[in-house]
Design a protein around this motif. Structure first.
Motif, mmCIF file in Angstrom:
data_model
loop_
_atom_site.group_PDB
_atom_site.id
_atom_site.type_symbol
_atom_site.label_atom_id
_atom_site.label_comp_id
_atom_site.label_asym_id
_atom_site.label_seq_id
_atom_site.Cartn_x
_atom_site.Cartn_y
_atom_site.Cartn_z
ATOM 1 N N GLN A 62 -53.370 -23.095 -43.750
ATOM 2 C CA GLN A 62 -52.924 -22.128 -43.862
ATOM 3 C C GLN A 62 -53.598 -21.009 -44.421
ATOM 4 N N ASP A 88 -50.376 -20.128 -41.744
ATOM 5 C CA ASP A 88 -49.147 -20.289 -41.483
ATOM 6 C C ASP A 88 -48.852 -19.611 -43.197
ATOM 7 N N LYS A 108 -45.307 -24.232 -41.023
ATOM 8 C CA LYS A 108 -45.463 -23.938 -38.997
ATOM 9 C C LYS A 108 -46.096 -22.949 -38.520
ATOM 10 N N ILE A 109 -46.849 -22.499 -37.460
ATOM 11 C CA ILE A 109 -47.632 -21.651 -37.141
ATOM 12 C C ILE A 109 -46.677 -20.975 -36.126
ATOM 13 N N GLU A 113 -46.636 -15.244 -36.141
ATOM 14 C CA GLU A 113 -47.659 -15.581 -37.562
ATOM 15 C C GLU A 113 -49.098 -15.533 -36.818
#
Lengths: 644, 194
Positions: free
Chosen positions: B119, B122, B128-129, B133
């Protein structure tokens, strides 16, 4: 290691006494190498010979024609023979026998060759090598060779010399281990390592010493073993240290997980400080006599421990800084870069020895400290050279140590057997090691992040191997002051053989049976590199938020200090600006590219082989067909002829 | 333990926290003291500014994100219970003694830790990354040391390695798989003083 200095002096004296014997090349047989062929000058010193004593056994004297003025120092015997030869030959000799000129390096080279060929032979049998560890087989080979030499010469000519061991063989192995030590893993587990090394070794030493004395009082140990409390404490000190060479040799083949390995191996390195101090302290107590020991001496012992350990570490760190700094400027002399690494790491060892500090600690910390900066500064080729030279030398030193351990055991004149002493020692070291490990682990687990479970403790107790260091120390004992020396030597030999061979043999099945988590050989991926770095930052932040000044907090502080001051000092300017993650990324890329090429090559080779095989098949079939046709034709013509 | 639990009475949710997280009573008390220290204006809640005063956090490349983890979008204040529950992610896994009524997946299990880390990357919480990011995280970690191009290379490579379903982003499962050989317990735990 204080007796070492004394030993060196004796060596020099011995070599000097050998002066007139040495024929054409005294410079080769310099003192301090332990290779002097003369009889040792002082009766109480251990025989400091590596080469056979009587030269005559090795053939004709060398008549060096074009040698230097050293000829004149040759004794009268030499000249006579020289004269004789010249009488006989008269004039120019086409081929000569120059044995004494090349004797020393030749014998060394032959031994190295024997050791290396032995390794090749072992690996011919796959099944054998997976069951029996190499160290075992090398010791057995040593026993056989020792037996051969004994039978041939009726006396033992070679043995593992403490001087040779401490000055050349041990530093090679420890240097390699220290330089390639995974620093992060080492410091993560530093608490456990220090505890086992200091507390554990002290516990083992005292318990073994006291219990052996008790055994003597109870009569379990025979009267012939003339040893009192001090002698037993001394013996306990030298037999209780876990040995780095043995641990490396055995654990290398077992592949336990990294944490377990680093704890046992780290312990074997750090306990050198404890062993050195205990050994020196007890030797001085023994020499002075038990009655004359005052309480002040005990305090001096404790102070000595602090000085030896911290001093050794500091010496190592100083040399690490010097090494890092020097490699910053080696851009124009790339070709000798590896030499700096070897020299300075070795000098760290020798300098610590010079001041009677812990040489192993010095070398280890020099390696750990310098590794990061040196690897960044030197060229890729130098990196490869350093890595493979160190590994080669360490491997060959290990081989030699084990072979000579085997050989030394055969020489009956050096040891005396007492069943009580041997059996008691074996039992005590096993029992006290297990007790020590369990006790300390119970305490440590209250502080550790990931506790050590029962299986880990079993492996640690069982992996507490004794090795050549103990043997070298016991051989160094002064037979005059320690009357029971020969009994101690025999016991040490048995203990070392037992741990290396029996425990070495059984540790693999034990590890499998206990389902110890093994080390996974994995190639680092870029994801792991990125996320592990991110985790470090996360943990530091969390520690800051929670107000804890924990491990990560200090580690982060160290990294800041390193980035702002140390790296600026020790890293080349061009390297300083590069980021570690980028370097890691490039390394991964290069490795991938190489492995892709290798894979392609392998595939090509396989395809080629298949093609070749098919061609072969095809050719053979062709030939068969041809020959069949020929036979048929032949038969036809024959039958025609007959008919005709 | 007796005297400690009586001290716990003035801690909000004290008993509940003792049950849910793996912390011992002494640890919770200590954390409460820290919470009160950070809570400069004694409101019983923390605000982002309170955390920002923690020394060295501004030098930390992921410092801002960590603070963001304590204050998910929409939440402006942080009470003690949430504070402790987030920190519970970093307990070593085995200290989670199974208690009656404990949640299915404790925060300090490997999955719990990984989810916390996930997290952090993300930020837009889409599960999802994305490449962007990832680039942001790399940029904040490496900053001035590498060029933009080099960052792109690294990010490209990372996604290539981990992305199994070829959607140009790293899902939580792919993230977990890429780290399966890492000892998460070791790498994502800190020692809380007893």
């Amino acid at each position: 290691m204080l007796p070492l200095g004394v030993t060196l002096l004796l060596l020099t004296a011995a070599a000097a006494a050998a002066g007139p014997y040495g024929s054409a090349a005294p410079p080769l047989r310099g003192p301090g190498l332990g290779f002097s062929p003369a009889v040792s000058a002082s009766a109480s010193a251990p025989p400091l010979l590596l080469l056979p004593q009587p030269r005559e056994e090795y053939g004709a004297p060398g008549v060096a024609l074009a040698r230097s003025a050293a000829e004149e120092t040759a004794g009268p015997a030499e000249e006579e023979e020289g004269g004789e030869h010249q009488h006989h030959g008269g004039g120019f000799r086409v081929v000569q026998w120059e044995w004494s000129y090349v004797q020393t390096p030749y014998i060394i080279a032959i031994w190295l060759l024997v050791a290396s060929v032995a390794k090749i032979l072992f690996h011919f049998s796959q099944r054998f090598t997976t069951v029996v560890p190499e160290s075992c087989m090398l010791i057995l080979l040593g026993l056989v060779l020792g037996g051969v030499v004994l039978i041939a010469n009726k006396k033992q000519l070679y043995q593992l010399e403490p001087a040779l061991f401490f000055l050349f063989l041990l530093p090679t192995i420890v240097g390699d281990a220290g330089y390639f030590m995974p620093a992060r893993l080492f410091f993560d587990n530093l608490g456990a390592i220090l505890t086992y090394a200091v507390v554990g070794t002290l516990w083992n030493a005292f318990c073994t010493g006291f219990c052996l004395y008790a055994a003597k009082l109870l009569g379990v140990i025979d009267e012939r073993v003339q040893a009192d409390l001090m002698d037993f404490l001394l013996f306990g000190a030298l037999i209780s240290a876990v040995d780095p060479v043995a641990v490396l040799a055995v654990f290398e083949e077992v592949h336990v997980n990294d944490t377990l390995f680093i704890i046992v191996f780290g312990e074997s390195l750090v306990n050198d400080a404890v062993t050195v101090v205990l050994y020196k302290v007890y030797i001085s107590f023994v020499e002075v006599g038990a009655e004359n020991v005052q309480t002040a001496d005990y305090f001096k012992g404790v102070a000595s421990f602090l000085i030896v350990s911290i001093g050794g570490t500091l010496v190592g760190l100083v040399f690490a800084v010097i090494l890092g700094f020097i490699t910053r400027f080696t851009k124009k002399v790339r070709i000798i870069e590896p030499l700096f690494v070897f020299l300075l790491v070795y000098l760290a060892y020798l300098t610590a020895e010079l001041f009677s500090l812990s040489a192993i600690l010095s070398m280890t910390f020099c390696g750990i400290g310098a590794n990061k900066y040196v690897e960044a500064n030197i060229s890729q080729k130098s990196r490869t050279t350093v890595k493979y030279t160190m590994k080669t030398l360490a491997s060959i030193a290990e081989t030699i140590i084990f072979i000579f351990l085997g050989i030394s055991a055969v020489d009956k004149s050096k040891w005396a057997w007492d069943t009580g002493l041997v059996s008691c020692t074996l039992v005590f070291i096993l029992v006290f090691r297990a007790m020590g490990v369990i006790g300390q682990t119970w305490v440590l687990n209250r502080f550790r992040l990931v506790p050590l479970d029962k299986i880990d403790q079993v492996v640690m107790s069982y992996g507490g191997l004794r090795g050549a260091v103990a043997f070298a120390l016991v051989v160094l004992l002064d037979g005059e002051h320690v009357k029971a020396k020969d009994y101690f030597v025999a016991t040490t030999i048995v203990v070392v053989f037992f741990t290396v061979m029996f425990q070495g043999l059984t540790i693999k099945p034990l590890v499998k049976w206990l389902k110890v988590p093994r080390s996974t050989s994995r190639k680092p991926t870029i994801n792991e590199e990125i996320h592990e770095r991110a985790f470090d930052h996360i943990l530091t932040a969390v520690e800051d938020i929670a107000g804890l000044q924990g491990y990560h907090h200090w580690r982060d502080k160290w990294e800041q200090f390193d980035k702002n001051y140390l790296s600026k000092l020790l890293l080349r300017k061009s390297v300083y600006r590069k980021s570690e993650l980028w370097e890691a990324y490039q390394k991964i890329n290069i490795r991938d590219a190489i492995s892709v090429i290798d894979q392609v090559r392998e595939q090509e080779e396989e395809e080629e082989e298949e093609e070749e095989e098919e061609e072969e098949e095809g050719r053979r079939r062709e030939e068969e067909r041809h020959s069949e046709l020929y036979i048929v034709k032949f038969k036809k013509t024959h039958s025609l002829k007959r008919k005709g | 333990m007796g005297s400690n639990s009586s001290n716990m009475n003035h801690i909000p949710d004290g008993q509940q926290l003792l049950q849910d997280t793996g912390f011992s009573a002494a640890q919770i008390i200590r954390l409460y003291e820290r919470f009160e220290f950070l809570d400069k204006d004694n409101t019983g809640h923390l605000r982002p500014e309170d955390l920002e005063t923690v020394p060295d956090l501004d030098m930390n490349p992921i410092g801002a994100r960590i603070i963001g983890a304590f204050f998910p979008p929409g939440k402006e204040t942080l009470d003690f219970g949430s504070f402790v529950r987030i920190l519970a992610h970093f307990l070593p896994a085995d200290s989670n003694r199974t208690r009656a009524g404990a949640q299915q997946e404790p925060a300090n299990s490997t999955t719990g830790k990984l989810r916390f880390a996930f997290q952090l990357y993300d930020q837009d919480r889409d599960g999802k990354i994305s490449r962007d990011e990832l680039l942001q995280v790399l940029r904040s970690m490496l900053g001035l040391q590498v060029t933009e191009e080099q960052l792109q290379c690294i990010a490209e490579r990372a996604i290539q390695e981990a992305d199994a379903d070829k959607d140009d982003a790293i899902s939580f499962d792919e993230f977990r798989k890429s780290l399966e050989k890492v000892d998460i317990d070791h790498k994502m735990s800190i020692r809380f003083l007893r």
